[in-house]
Design a protein around this motif. Structure first.
Motif, short mmCIF file in Angstrom:
data_model
loop_
_atom_site.label_atom_id
_atom_site.label_comp_id
_atom_site.label_asym_id
_atom_site.label_seq_id
_atom_site.Cartn_x
_atom_site.Cartn_y
_atom_site.Cartn_z
N GLU A 433 0.83 -1.19 0.00
CA GLU A 433 0.00 0.00 0.00
C GLU A 433 0.88 1.26 0.00
O GLU A 433 1.90 1.32 0.65
CB GLU A 433 -0.89 0.00 1.24
CG GLU A 433 -1.75 1.24 1.40
CD GLU A 433 -2.47 1.25 2.74
OE1 GLU A 433 -3.68 1.02 2.76
OE2 GLU A 433 -1.80 1.47 3.77
N SER A 434 0.44 2.26 -0.76
CA SER A 434 1.15 3.54 -0.75
C SER A 434 0.17 4.68 -0.96
O SER A 434 -0.88 4.50 -1.57
CB SER A 434 2.24 3.58 -1.84
OG SER A 434 1.65 3.52 -3.13
N ILE A 435 0.51 5.85 -0.43
CA ILE A 435 -0.31 7.05 -0.55
C ILE A 435 0.61 8.20 -0.94
O ILE A 435 1.69 8.37 -0.39
CB ILE A 435 -1.03 7.38 0.77
CG1 ILE A 435 -2.05 6.28 1.11
CG2 ILE A 435 -1.73 8.74 0.71
CD1 ILE A 435 -2.70 6.43 2.47
N ARG A 436 0.16 9.00 -1.91
CA ARG A 436 0.94 10.14 -2.38
C ARG A 436 0.12 11.42 -2.26
O ARG A 436 -1.01 11.49 -2.75
CB ARG A 436 1.34 9.91 -3.84
CG ARG A 436 2.04 11.08 -4.51
CD ARG A 436 2.71 10.65 -5.81
NE ARG A 436 1.78 9.99 -6.70
CZ ARG A 436 1.13 10.62 -7.71
NH1 ARG A 436 1.29 11.91 -7.89
NH2 ARG A 436 0.32 9.94 -8.49
N ILE A 437 0.67 12.42 -1.58
CA ILE A 437 0.01 13.72 -1.48
C ILE A 437 0.22 14.45 -2.79
O ILE A 437 1.35 14.53 -3.30
CB ILE A 437 0.56 14.52 -0.29
CG1 ILE A 437 0.24 13.79 1.01
CG2 ILE A 437 -0.05 15.93 -0.26
CD1 ILE A 437 0.86 14.42 2.24
N LEU A 438 -0.85 14.96 -3.36
CA LEU A 438 -0.80 15.58 -4.68
C LEU A 438 -0.50 17.08 -4.56
O LEU A 438 -1.37 17.88 -4.23
CB LEU A 438 -2.12 15.38 -5.42
CG LEU A 438 -2.55 13.92 -5.63
CD1 LEU A 438 -3.89 13.85 -6.35
CD2 LEU A 438 -1.49 13.15 -6.41
N GLY A 439 0.76 17.43 -4.80
CA GLY A 439 1.13 18.83 -4.81
C GLY A 439 1.18 19.45 -3.43
O GLY A 439 1.01 18.80 -2.39
N GLN A 440 1.43 20.76 -3.44
CA GLN A 440 1.52 21.53 -2.21
C GLN A 440 0.13 21.73 -1.61
O GLN A 440 -0.80 22.09 -2.31
CB GLN A 440 2.14 22.90 -2.52
CG GLN A 440 2.21 23.85 -1.35
CD GLN A 440 3.42 23.64 -0.48
OE1 GLN A 440 4.33 22.89 -0.84
NE2 GLN A 440 3.44 24.28 0.68
N PRO A 441 -0.04 21.48 -0.30
CA PRO A 441 -1.31 21.82 0.32
C PRO A 441 -1.62 23.30 0.13
O PRO A 441 -0.73 24.13 0.03
CB PRO A 441 -1.07 21.48 1.80
CG PRO A 441 0.03 20.47 1.79
CD PRO A 441 0.91 20.86 0.65
N LYS A 442 -2.89 23.61 0.09
CA LYS A 442 -3.32 25.00 -0.09
C LYS A 442 -3.68 25.59 1.27
O LYS A 442 -4.38 24.97 2.07
CB LYS A 442 -4.52 25.07 -1.03
CG LYS A 442 -4.97 26.50 -1.35
CD LYS A 442 -6.18 26.50 -2.26
CE LYS A 442 -5.83 25.99 -3.63
NZ LYS A 442 -6.99 26.11 -4.56
N PHE A 443 -3.17 26.82 1.52
CA PHE A 443 -3.43 27.50 2.78
C PHE A 443 -4.33 28.70 2.52
O PHE A 443 -4.04 29.54 1.66
CB PHE A 443 -2.12 27.96 3.42
CG PHE A 443 -1.12 26.85 3.62
CD1 PHE A 443 -1.25 25.97 4.69
CD2 PHE A 443 -0.07 26.67 2.73
CE1 PHE A 443 -0.35 24.95 4.87
CE2 PHE A 443 0.84 25.65 2.91
CZ PHE A 443 0.70 24.77 3.97
N LEU A 444 -5.43 28.78 3.25
CA LEU A 444 -6.40 29.85 3.04
C LEU A 444 -6.86 30.40 4.38
O LEU A 444 -6.91 29.68 5.38
CB LEU A 444 -7.62 29.32 2.27
CG LEU A 444 -7.40 28.77 0.87
CD1 LEU A 444 -8.63 28.00 0.41
CD2 LEU A 444 -7.06 29.88 -0.11
#
Length: 567
Positions: A433-444
């Motif tokens: 099993e693997s998980i990949r975070i897609l791109g930079q998190p967005k801060f608002l």
């Protein structure tokens, strides 16, 4: 869209991801009925960028996937095309993306709205049909009082469905250029989710709804089921009246009023071919919307299988095998029905195959008419005791799913297929099993709260079924954790990726406490402050990644809190 007034800066940590607390209901999976596929879809479309007429088209196309014979989910276990193609049985990541791209690529606005509604139906069923087979679907759950059509079946899945639907409606708005310059789509999504949360609409729908509204031999929706849909319709209309009706650009009729015929109008009943195309004989959606007055009468046929008995009949010394059925057909609509047919299927519960069929002609039914029938379904072999009998009425080009009913004889509701009957539409997930975070998190910064938006992809796709909780933590230059209340959420909604796989999207909003603000202020002059994102997978493994926290975001947060950055 009406904005909500800013909340106090020093509020304690709080989810705005539509988190409701309440007693769990007796089902893990759900599909959706008219209250979701039509009324709720109508209101959510209005709450984004679409006006009254456009929302009517989107909602009609959504509910139309269950109204049309050509696209409804087949009850015949040997027919699976529509179940896979339009109703998300089998969970095809590829089909999810195909339907979204199909709506995005359409250049004619009217056709785009129809295709958007059809995609939203699949998206909604993505949550409701997770884990169901492509042959009998949720038949056993429906029969045993855990009906997947009920909004009272699973609140978490309803939340994920609602967020994903809003996310894609806003994406469509963005592509149409309706969000305005420099308007962040995720910020609008958070506003809407917060508005719905504070309104309490989803809580109300959940509490009113009941998964046993079609339970057992009562047939179709019980009277209480019809009442549930009426109450849910009025609750959705009340949301419109409170949050949307005052907006002049929405084109809401002046006569609009929750709870009566001046509320949300009936579906446009758009006829589709098997590929979802509007039939050429149709005079056009725009003209129909213009002429529609909200009082158009329709026939609403319902079939109830009251009883069934396996029998041996003797006629002219020839033994006939089969089942005697007691059936009730009724028209609860306000227009006379067309002539049609009653179709009966007898299904072997162990094999999920058809053992006998019957098609019986049905004449017209006047509004309010109830007709009791006795039918005989012949069989070439000795009738088994553990069978599933499904009946349906077909009277015109439309066949909403309420035209159907089930009976399960013997121990059929508890029997599973002798062998697993599945449909591997997508590649098996990569192992391990693997998980990949897609791109930079967005801060608002939204309504006085700091929000983080994260998207992640699990190996093999279908990520909403594989992603569990996510935790956020601030870390300084010395890798020391900054004081921060435990920030955890597990609400993932589906979105398609360019790889054709379904990722998950979630967000978390809060106002950190004084100690956190002080620590952030001390770190505001350097670029060493990081956010650690940790995601738990379905097997309990934790996957973490670090991201530099944008200095602009930190300064905005400090300025909002009225705290000066320290030298």
């Amino acid at each position: 869209m009406a904005k909500i007034s800013l909340m106090g800066i020093r509020l304690r940590l709080s989810f705005i991801f539509l988190v409701f607390l309440g007693a769990s209901k007796p089902a893990d999976v759900l599909a959706f009925e008219r209250d979701t596929h039509y009324y709720l879809r109508f209101s959510l479309s209005l709450a984004t960028c679409f006006n009254w007429e456009e929302s009517h088209i989107i909602a009609s196309a959504d509910w139309g996937m269950d109204e049309n014979q050509t696209t409804f989910a087949e009850k015949n276990p040997l027919k699976t095309n529509n179940k896979v193609k339009w109703h998300a049985f089998g969970h095809s990541d590829q089909r999810f993306r195909e339907l979204w791209i199909r709506s995005v690529a359409e250049t004619n606005l009217e056709s785009k709205l129809i295709k958007l509604g059809q995609f939203l139906h699949f998206l909604e069923d993505w949550e409701s049909h997770a884990g169901y087979g492509i042959r009998l679907g949720h038949a056993r759950d429906t029969y045993t009082g855990r009906d997947p059509d009920s909004l009272g079946a699973s609140l978490p899945k309803t939340h994920r469905m609602l967020q994903s639907a809003l996310d894609h409606l806003l994406a469509a708005c963005d592509r149409l250029g309706r969000l305005g310059d420099n308007v962040d789509r995720d910020r609008e999504l958070i506003w809407l989710m917060k508005e719905i949360s504070e309104d309490g609409m989803m809580e109300s729908l959940f509490e009113v709804s009941n998964p046993n509204w079609k339970w057992g031999k009562a047939g179709m929706l019980r009277r209480s089921g019809q009442k549930i849909i009426r109450v849910n319709k009025e609750r959705v209309e009340t949301f419109i009246a409170k949050h949307v009706q005052h907006l002049e650009d929405k084109g809401i009729p002046e006569s609009f009023e929750p709870g009566n015929i001046n509320g949300i109008p009936s579906s446009l009943r758009i006829p589709f071919d098997s590929n979802g195309g509007v039939l050429k004989s149709f005079k056009g959606v725009s003209g129909m919307v213009a002429e529609f007055d909200g009082n158009q009468g329709i026939a609403n046929l319902q079939l109830s299988l009251e009883d069934a008995q396996p029998v041996f009949r003797t006629s002219n010394d020839i033994e006939n095998l089969g089942w005697i059925l007691e059936v009730t057909a009724s028209n609860i609509g306000d227009r006379r029905s067309d002539e049609g047919d009653i179709e009966i299927l007898v299904i072997d519960s162990d094999q999920e195959t058809i053992t006998a069929t019957l098609i019986e002609q049905l004449g017209t039914l006047e509004p309010g008419e109830v007709r009791d029938l006795e039918l005989f379904v012949s069989s070439d072999v000795k009738p088994e005791s553990d069978v599933i009998i499904v009946g349906s009425i077909r009277s015109d080009d439309f066949s909403a799913m309420n035209n159907e009913d089930w009976l399960m004889l013997g121990n059929a509701e508890n029997l599973k297929p002798v062998r697993a009957i599945i449909n591997e539409l997508d590649p098996l997930p990569a192992l391990p099993e693997s998980i990949r975070i897609l791109g930079q998190p967005k801060f608002l910064i939204v309504a006085g709260e700091a929000c983080v938006v994260v998207s992640a992809l699990a190996a093999g796709g279908d990520s909403t079924e594989k992603l569990k909780s996510v935790m956020f933590e601030f870390v300084d230059a010395e890798d020391d954790g900054i004081p921060f209340e435990q920030a955890t959420t597990s609400r993932w909604s589906a979105l398609s990726t360019k790889e054709g796989l379904i990722a998950g999207k979630t967000f978390y909003c809060s106002v950190p406490d004084d100690a956190t603000f002080d620590a952030l202020s001390n770190q505001a002059k350097n670029d060493s402050l990081r956010l650690i994102v940790s995601i738990e997978g379905a097997r309990g493994m934790i996957y973490s990644d670090a991201f530099v926290l944008e200095k602009k975001f930190i300064m905005e947060l400090i300025e909002l809190a009225g705290v000066e950055a320290k030298d």
